[in-house]
Scaffold this motif. Sequence first.
Motif, PDB file in Angstrom:
ATOM      1  N   SER A  17      -0.889   5.093 -11.858  1.00  0.00           N
ATOM      2  CA  SER A  17      -0.790   3.645 -11.671  1.00  0.00           C
ATOM      3  C   SER A  17      -1.349   3.206 -10.319  1.00  0.00           C
ATOM      4  N   MET A  18      -1.351   4.114  -9.355  1.00  0.00           N
ATOM      5  CA  MET A  18      -1.901   3.794  -8.035  1.00  0.00           C
ATOM      6  C   MET A  18      -3.407   3.560  -8.083  1.00  0.00           C
ATOM      7  N   THR A  19      -4.089   4.147  -9.063  1.00  0.00           N
ATOM      8  CA  THR A  19      -5.540   3.983  -9.140  1.00  0.00           C
ATOM      9  C   THR A  19      -5.932   2.551  -9.469  1.00  0.00           C
ATOM     10  N   LYS A  24      -4.698  -0.851  -1.834  1.00  0.00           N
ATOM     11  CA  LYS A  24      -3.502  -0.807  -0.981  1.00  0.00           C
ATOM     12  C   LYS A  24      -3.366   0.519  -0.241  1.00  0.00           C
ATOM     13  N   PHE A  25      -4.053   1.537  -0.729  1.00  0.00           N
ATOM     14  CA  PHE A  25      -3.832   2.890  -0.233  1.00  0.00           C
ATOM     15  C   PHE A  25      -5.017   3.482   0.520  1.00  0.00           C
ATOM     16  N   VAL A  26      -6.104   2.734   0.650  1.00  0.00           N
ATOM     17  CA  VAL A  26      -7.274   3.233   1.375  1.00  0.00           C
ATOM     18  C   VAL A  26      -7.524   2.365   2.596  1.00  0.00           C
ATOM     19  N   LYS A  27      -8.189   2.943   3.584  1.00  0.00           N
ATOM     20  CA  LYS A  27      -8.422   2.231   4.839  1.00  0.00           C
ATOM     21  C   LYS A  27      -9.462   1.132   4.714  1.00  0.00           C
ATOM     22  N   ASN A  28     -10.511   1.353   3.942  1.00  0.00           N
ATOM     23  CA  ASN A  28     -11.575   0.371   3.769  1.00  0.00           C
ATOM     24  C   ASN A  28     -11.784   0.128   2.274  1.00  0.00           C
ATOM     25  N   PRO A  29     -11.058  -0.832   1.681  1.00  0.00           N
ATOM     26  CA  PRO A  29     -11.072  -1.007   0.230  1.00  0.00           C
ATOM     27  C   PRO A  29     -12.441  -1.337  -0.374  1.00  0.00           C
ATOM     28  N   GLU A  30     -13.310  -1.992   0.388  1.00  0.00           N
ATOM     29  CA  GLU A  30     -14.613  -2.361  -0.158  1.00  0.00           C
ATOM     30  C   GLU A  30     -15.548  -1.157  -0.275  1.00  0.00           C
ATOM     31  N   LYS A  31     -15.283  -0.110   0.501  1.00  0.00           N
ATOM     32  CA  LYS A  31     -16.214   1.003   0.601  1.00  0.00           C
ATOM     33  C   LYS A  31     -15.640   2.332   0.114  1.00  0.00           C
ATOM     34  N   ASP A  32     -14.378   2.604   0.413  1.00  0.00           N
ATOM     35  CA  ASP A  32     -13.787   3.911   0.136  1.00  0.00           C
ATOM     36  C   ASP A  32     -13.562   4.135  -1.361  1.00  0.00           C
ATOM     37  N   ARG A  37     -17.299  11.004  -6.977  1.00  0.00           N
ATOM     38  CA  ARG A  37     -17.282  12.250  -6.205  1.00  0.00           C
ATOM     39  C   ARG A  37     -16.445  13.298  -6.928  1.00  0.00           C
ATOM     40  N   LYS A  38     -16.584  14.537  -6.494  1.00  0.00           N
ATOM     41  CA  LYS A  38     -15.736  15.601  -7.043  1.00  0.00           C
ATOM     42  C   LYS A  38     -14.277  15.358  -6.698  1.00  0.00           C
ATOM     43  N   LEU A  39     -14.040  14.808  -5.517  1.00  0.00           N
ATOM     44  CA  LEU A  39     -12.680  14.483  -5.086  1.00  0.00           C
ATOM     45  C   LEU A  39     -12.547  12.970  -4.982  1.00  0.00           C
ATOM     46  N   GLY A  40     -12.328  12.335  -6.100  1.00  0.00           N
ATOM     47  CA  GLY A  40     -12.065  10.907  -6.096  1.00  0.00           C
ATOM     48  C   GLY A  40     -10.623  10.653  -5.685  1.00  0.00           C
ATOM     49  N   PHE A  41     -10.211   9.411  -5.729  1.00  0.00           N
ATOM     50  CA  PHE A  41      -8.861   9.047  -5.298  1.00  0.00           C
ATOM     51  C   PHE A  41      -7.802   9.799  -6.097  1.00  0.00           C
ATOM     52  N   LEU A  42      -7.898   9.766  -7.403  1.00  0.00           N
ATOM     53  CA  LEU A  42      -6.894  10.406  -8.254  1.00  0.00           C
ATOM     54  C   LEU A  42      -6.863  11.913  -8.027  1.00  0.00           C
ATOM     55  N   ALA A  82      -9.529  11.443   5.126  1.00  0.00           N
ATOM     56  CA  ALA A  82      -9.555  10.454   6.201  1.00  0.00           C
ATOM     57  C   ALA A  82      -9.587   9.029   5.672  1.00  0.00           C
ATOM     58  N   LYS A  83      -9.932   8.843   4.420  1.00  0.00           N
ATOM     59  CA  LYS A  83     -10.007   7.509   3.826  1.00  0.00           C
ATOM     60  C   LYS A  83      -8.646   6.986   3.381  1.00  0.00           C
ATOM     61  N   LEU A  84      -7.669   7.867   3.259  1.00  0.00           N
ATOM     62  CA  LEU A  84      -6.335   7.460   2.801  1.00  0.00           C
ATOM     63  C   LEU A  84      -5.517   6.866   3.938  1.00  0.00           C
ATOM     64  N   ARG A  85      -4.724   5.872   3.593  1.00  0.00           N
ATOM     65  CA  ARG A  85      -3.784   5.322   4.572  1.00  0.00           C
ATOM     66  C   ARG A  85      -2.581   6.256   4.672  1.00  0.00           C
ATOM     67  N   PRO A  86      -1.927   6.296   5.831  1.00  0.00           N
ATOM     68  CA  PRO A  86      -0.790   7.206   6.013  1.00  0.00           C
ATOM     69  C   PRO A  86       0.400   6.901   5.096  1.00  0.00           C
ATOM     70  N   ASP A  87       0.564   5.656   4.678  1.00  0.00           N
ATOM     71  CA  ASP A  87       1.727   5.299   3.863  1.00  0.00           C
ATOM     72  C   ASP A  87       1.516   5.528   2.361  1.00  0.00           C
ATOM     73  N   THR A  88       0.411   6.145   1.976  1.00  0.00           N
ATOM     74  CA  THR A  88       0.132   6.406   0.574  1.00  0.00           C
ATOM     75  C   THR A  88       1.226   7.266  -0.067  1.00  0.00           C
ATOM     76  N   PHE A  89       1.623   8.302   0.635  1.00  0.00           N
ATOM     77  CA  PHE A  89       2.594   9.237   0.046  1.00  0.00           C
ATOM     78  C   PHE A  89       4.024   8.706   0.151  1.00  0.00           C
ATOM     79  N   LEU A  90       4.257   7.780   1.054  1.00  0.00           N
ATOM     80  CA  LEU A  90       5.559   7.110   1.067  1.00  0.00           C
ATOM     81  C   LEU A  90       5.754   6.298  -0.204  1.00  0.00           C
TER      82      LEU A  90
END
Length: 94
Positions: A17-19, A24-32, A37-42, A82-90
């Motif tokens: 559901s976060m995808t 809300k969970f990335v530092k630069n929403p327009e770009k990140d 990629r092989k390692l996308g957000f999910l 580095a693209k993830l915000r620190p509060d993602t896992f909270l």
Amino acid sequence: MSFPQKVKSTLWAIVNSMTSSMDKFVKNPEKDFTRDRKLGFLQLVRFFLCMESGCISHELLKYFYFLPDEVPTASAFIQQRAKLRPDTFLHILR
């Protein structure tokens, strides 16, 4: 369904559901995480939750089942991390 299976399915449902609200969970929403990629957000968030205590390269190999064409480099992981915000896992743990 056993309790551990329920917990795991609930955890994956939260991550899925976060995808839909990834900005809300990335530092630069327009770009990140806009390119494929092989390692996308999910994949990145799931990898974090599955990691054990090994080195990053070995953990990536295990996560991608030792398939040489599928495994991203440790450098790619660090750049994506580095693209993830620190509060993602909270958010996941709440």
